[in-house]
Design a protein around this motif. Structure first.
Motif, PDB file in Angstrom:
ATOM      1  N   LEU A  91       0.926  -1.209  -0.101  1.00 45.88           N
ATOM      2  CA  LEU A  91       0.000   0.046  -0.179  1.00 45.88           C
ATOM      3  C   LEU A  91       0.936   1.230  -0.071  1.00 45.88           C
ATOM      4  O   LEU A  91       0.653   2.256  -0.598  1.00 45.88           O
ATOM      5  CB  LEU A  91      -0.845  -0.046   1.075  1.00 45.88           C
ATOM      6  CG  LEU A  91      -2.194  -1.159   1.187  1.00 45.88           C
ATOM      7  CD1 LEU A  91      -2.886  -1.160   2.412  1.00 45.88           C
ATOM      8  CD2 LEU A  91      -3.204  -0.781  -0.027  1.00 45.88           C
ATOM      9  N   SER A  92       2.077   1.352   0.665  1.00 45.09           N
ATOM     10  CA  SER A  92       2.945   2.523   0.680  1.00 45.09           C
ATOM     11  C   SER A  92       3.378   2.641  -0.787  1.00 45.09           C
ATOM     12  O   SER A  92       3.694   3.741  -1.218  1.00 45.09           O
ATOM     13  CB  SER A  92       4.022   2.166   1.677  1.00 45.09           C
ATOM     14  OG  SER A  92       3.641   2.210   2.897  1.00 45.09           O
ATOM     15  N   VAL A  93       3.828   1.361  -1.272  1.00 43.89           N
ATOM     16  CA  VAL A  93       4.371   1.505  -2.807  1.00 43.89           C
ATOM     17  C   VAL A  93       3.358   2.284  -3.543  1.00 43.89           C
ATOM     18  O   VAL A  93       3.632   3.083  -4.555  1.00 43.89           O
ATOM     19  CB  VAL A  93       4.782   0.145  -3.161  1.00 43.89           C
ATOM     20  CG1 VAL A  93       5.165   0.364  -4.812  1.00 43.89           C
ATOM     21  CG2 VAL A  93       6.220  -0.233  -2.409  1.00 43.89           C
ATOM     22  N   LYS A  94       2.136   1.923  -3.546  1.00 45.97           N
ATOM     23  CA  LYS A  94       1.015   2.228  -4.306  1.00 45.97           C
ATOM     24  C   LYS A  94       0.358   3.877  -4.318  1.00 45.97           C
ATOM     25  O   LYS A  94       0.437   4.527  -4.884  1.00 45.97           O
ATOM     26  CB  LYS A  94      -0.315   1.526  -3.933  1.00 45.97           C
ATOM     27  CG  LYS A  94      -1.585   1.903  -4.958  1.00 45.97           C
ATOM     28  CD  LYS A  94      -2.571   0.838  -4.778  1.00 45.97           C
ATOM     29  CE  LYS A  94      -3.372   1.198  -5.965  1.00 45.97           C
ATOM     30  NZ  LYS A  94      -4.792   0.086  -5.851  1.00 45.97           N
ATOM     31  N   ALA A  95       0.797   4.195  -2.665  1.00 49.16           N
ATOM     32  CA  ALA A  95       0.633   5.486  -2.355  1.00 49.16           C
ATOM     33  C   ALA A  95       1.510   6.388  -3.300  1.00 49.16           C
ATOM     34  O   ALA A  95       1.412   7.445  -3.014  1.00 49.16           O
ATOM     35  CB  ALA A  95       0.605   5.711  -0.784  1.00 49.16           C
TER      36      ALA A  95
END
Length: 67
Positions: free
Chosen positions: A30-34
């Motif tokens: 999710l952090s990479v997607k953010a």
């Protein structure tokens, strides 16, 4: 007075995804997607802020910062 975290490119930071997301914790995905990264070798130029730096620090082993 100059800002502390300002880079030469006008306060932006380039981030590249250098490792795949298989076998990675869900929160890190999710952090990479953010950060706006989806596929391997994706590059995004983001505003240099404490929030973005925090996301980068969380997934330091997956991304490379190109300043």
């Amino acid at each position: 007075m100059a800002k502390k975290n300002e880079t030469a490119a006008g306060g932006t930071v380039r981030v590249r995804l250098v490792k795949g997301l298989r076998g990675v914790q869900g929160r890190h995905r999710l952090s990479v997607k953010a950060l706006g990264l989806g596929k391997l070798n994706d590059v995004r130029e983001l505003k240099d802020s404490p929030q973005v730096r925090g996301l980068i620090n969380k997934v330091y082993y997956l991304v490379r910062v190109e300043e």
